[in-house]
Design an enzyme around this catalytic site. Structure first.
Site, PDB file in Angstrom:
ATOM      1  N   TYR A  63      30.860  42.531  30.355  1.00  0.00           N
ATOM      2  CA  TYR A  63      31.670  41.708  31.253  1.00  0.00           C
ATOM      3  C   TYR A  63      31.034  40.320  31.306  1.00  0.00           C
ATOM      4  O   TYR A  63      29.989  40.118  31.925  1.00  0.00           O
ATOM      5  CB  TYR A  63      31.688  42.285  32.665  1.00  0.00           C
ATOM      6  N   LEU A 222      44.689  48.593  40.968  1.00  0.00           N
ATOM      7  CA  LEU A 222      45.537  47.577  41.592  1.00  0.00           C
ATOM      8  C   LEU A 222      46.325  46.807  40.538  1.00  0.00           C
ATOM      9  O   LEU A 222      47.506  46.538  40.706  1.00  0.00           O
ATOM     10  CB  LEU A 222      44.686  46.593  42.398  1.00  0.00           C
ATOM     11  N   PRO A 227      54.595  47.593  40.519  1.00  0.00           N
ATOM     12  CA  PRO A 227      55.877  46.965  40.221  1.00  0.00           C
ATOM     13  C   PRO A 227      56.625  46.687  41.511  1.00  0.00           C
ATOM     14  O   PRO A 227      56.614  47.494  42.443  1.00  0.00           O
ATOM     15  CB  PRO A 227      56.592  48.021  39.372  1.00  0.00           C
TER      16      PRO A 227
END
Length: 291
Positions: A63, A222, A227
């Site tokens: 990351y 999350l 939608p």
């Protein structure tokens, strides 16, 4: 709804943590690359999470690269005794920001040593082997290297990430699997196929995890969850004066005591909103309505 979960409960070194953790991936710059736009807020997010009771943090040396590990060390070192820092190996990043396998036994050892160095630890409590394909390196070879480093004391517990049911079944025959980290949310429960490959869903392995006492850690719960047209979750959110994102987290916490969500954010306000989801009590009727 239990507020804690015990990882590797049948081992000689079980780890009990609160059931809402924090995933650090979104603390990096765009496309999970580079330094955060607001470094001081990133550090404050980590400190606030710990002050608020979070004692499970998910990271990876790819990351950034190495950005989240360095932020964790700067914000939280020396670490509190009850803090569990979980990292991942099996992947790396190219300069074009692509994600590629880094999963030979030599690669995995390099990654573990790098995580130990950047986090400032002598042993990593939990490491997920992120499955990125095999390309001449079998699952047996990859996990064999992980268990070898566990015997050496570099790793306390071994988990699997992005794992299919068949791969988990193989893993369970090779050694003790403490945790599984898969994509999972109210709206995304099975495999998600996309341009970069596929992400096995949590629903495909949940019963197997429950049978073996394996904590299932949902990621992207999350990002892919909501939608706009999900009427059921919107209605439950209205009833509880909450956001749909909070109900998604509450649903995960109520759905199985073996789920340990790790919602990530780069916003201090969103962190507090996510943590508040642990206080939402969904009734049996709510859960039935959600389906």
């Amino acid at each position: 709804m239990p507020s804690t979960i015990t990882i590797a409960q049948n081992s000689s070194h079980p780890l009990t943590v609160n059931r809402l953790g924090y995933g650090t991936m979104r603390l990096t710059g765009p496309e999970v690359w580079g330094e955060p736009a607001n470094r001081s807020e990133a550090l404050q997010i980590l400190r606030t999470a710990i002050e608020s009771g979070v004692n499970f943090i998910d990271t990876a040396d790819y990351y950034g690269e190495d950005v989240t590990n360095r932020l964790i060390r700067e914000a939280l070192y020396p670490y509190s005794a009850d803090l569990v820092i979980c990292t991942k190996v099996g992947a790396t990043r190219r300069p074009d920001k692509s994600w590629v396998p880094f999963n030979t036994p030599e690669n995995l050892r390099t990654s573990i040593d790098n995580n130990l160095r950047t986090l400032g630890q002598e042993q990593i409590q939990l490491v997920h082997l992120r499955l990125m394909g095999y390309e001449g390196v079998s699952l047996e070879e990859q996990l064999g290297a992980m268990f070898e480093m566990q015997r050496e004391g570099k790793i306390l517990h071994v988990g699997l990430s992005n794992v299919t049911r068949a791969e988990l079944e193989v893993g369970l025959k090779l050694g003790p699997i403490a945790t599984v980290e898969n994509m999972y949310s109210y709206a995304q429960r099975t495999t998600l196929t996309h341009a970069h490959g596929h992400n096995p869903g949590g629903e495909e392995v949940l019963d197997l995890c429950e049978q073996h006492g394996i904590a299932l850690i949902p990621f992207f719960s999350l990002l892919h969850a909501l939608p706009k047209q999900l009427d059921n979750i919107t209605e439950i959110a209205r009833r509880h004066n909450a956001t749909p994102a909070q109900i998604n987290l509450a649903w995960l916490l109520h759905h199985s005591p073996w789920l340990l969500p790790i919602p990530g954010t780069s916003s201090l306000a969103h962190l507090r909103e996510n943590l508040a989801a642990a206080d939402i009590c969904l009734s049996a009727e709510d859960m039935t309505y959600l389906g």
